[in-house]
Scaffold this active site. Structure first.
Site, PDB file in Angstrom:
ATOM      1  N   TYR A  44      37.946  13.614  36.631  1.00 30.87           N
ATOM      2  CA  TYR A  44      36.789  14.658  36.310  1.00 30.87           C
ATOM      3  C   TYR A  44      37.044  15.971  36.934  1.00 30.87           C
ATOM      4  O   TYR A  44      36.741  16.040  38.489  1.00 30.87           O
ATOM      5  CB  TYR A  44      35.572  14.027  36.545  1.00 30.87           C
ATOM      6  CG  TYR A  44      34.208  14.822  36.126  1.00 30.87           C
ATOM      7  CD1 TYR A  44      34.579  15.703  35.459  1.00 30.87           C
ATOM      8  CD2 TYR A  44      33.098  14.400  36.699  1.00 30.87           C
ATOM      9  CE1 TYR A  44      33.177  16.543  35.024  1.00 30.87           C
ATOM     10  CE2 TYR A  44      31.776  14.834  36.138  1.00 30.87           C
ATOM     11  CZ  TYR A  44      32.043  16.220  35.595  1.00 30.87           C
ATOM     12  OH  TYR A  44      30.909  16.717  35.156  1.00 30.87           O
ATOM     13  N   LYS A  93      38.552  14.753  31.895  1.00 31.22           N
ATOM     14  CA  LYS A  93      37.264  15.444  31.477  1.00 31.22           C
ATOM     15  C   LYS A  93      37.232  16.946  32.177  1.00 31.22           C
ATOM     16  O   LYS A  93      37.104  16.851  33.576  1.00 31.22           O
ATOM     17  CB  LYS A  93      35.928  14.894  31.752  1.00 31.22           C
ATOM     18  CG  LYS A  93      34.747  15.614  31.391  1.00 31.22           C
ATOM     19  CD  LYS A  93      33.450  14.917  31.567  1.00 31.22           C
ATOM     20  CE  LYS A  93      32.128  16.104  31.379  1.00 31.22           C
ATOM     21  NZ  LYS A  93      31.075  15.240  31.717  1.00 31.22           N
TER      22      LYS A  93
END
Length: 206
Positions: A35, A63
């Site tokens: 992330y 992400k």
């Protein structure tokens, strides 16, 4: 799967960051998405670091919430050489459609909690390269961004606006926000109500 942002406080160098995940990931029971959220943790995964970690079978994607399209493209270019199945997901919904056009696998978009059909339609239009449809849907997505997410004066306004809207739409019972944040007071709630009233017409038309 698990979503893991880099450790914060003392900023890590890229070799330290890579080694941290190479030691952590084998101990985890689930697939891992890296992330990238530099605004919150001060550290960004360098494209080379993502490519290094993408060689691990358990690291299945990234992400990215940096809102930096150049960075996103650089990571996508780096990882496809070492792991073509590595998933690239965009956080900011304002740019998800154009990144899917360029090869991203999709997005993790806050607005999809309110209007899932809209964001699925945006993704499908981008995958089908239906540019006219995508442009039309993008206008509604930007209206959400510029109304629901901008009520209030602080960085937490995005989250408060999203949760308040979900409560007013009947998706959740209470728009409680964890301390140290607090849900909107009535003046802000009224602005969300007005924004939703305007959005419903646009979503139907889209």
């Amino acid at each position: 799967g698990l979503v893991s942002a880099p450790p914060y406080y003392f900023a890590t160098g890229q070799p330290e960051l890579a080694q941290f995940y190479e030691e952590l990931v084998p101990q985890l029971p689930l697939p891992v998405f890296l992330y990238n959220m530099p605004s919150h943790v001060k550290v960004s995964f360098a494209p080379e670091t993502v490519a290094r970690l993408a060689k691990m079978k358990q690291v299945v994607g990234l992400k990215d919430s940096s809102a930096n399209a150049t960075y996103f493209q650089s990571v996508m270019y780096a990882v496809r050489k070492v792991n073509p199945k590595f998933a690239m997901l965009c956080g900011p919904e304002e740019m998800t459609g154009e990144l899917v056009l360029m090869g991203a696998n999709g997005g993790v978009n806050g607005g999809a909690n309110m209007f899932p059909e809209l964001y699925v339609a945006m993704y499908n239009a981008a995958k089908a390269r239906d540019i006219d449809r995508l442009i039309s849907l993008q206008q509604t997505i930007m209206q959400i961004s510029m109304s629901i997410y901008t009520v209030g004066r602080h960085g937490s306004s995005y989250l408060k606006g999203l949760k308040c809207a979900c409560q007013q739409l009947g998706i959740i019972d209470n728009d409680f926000v964890a301390s140290p944040f607090y849900k909107f007071d009535q003046p802000e709630r009224d602005k969300i109500t007005l924004a939703l009233a305007k959005l419903k017409l646009n979503v139907r038309q889209s």
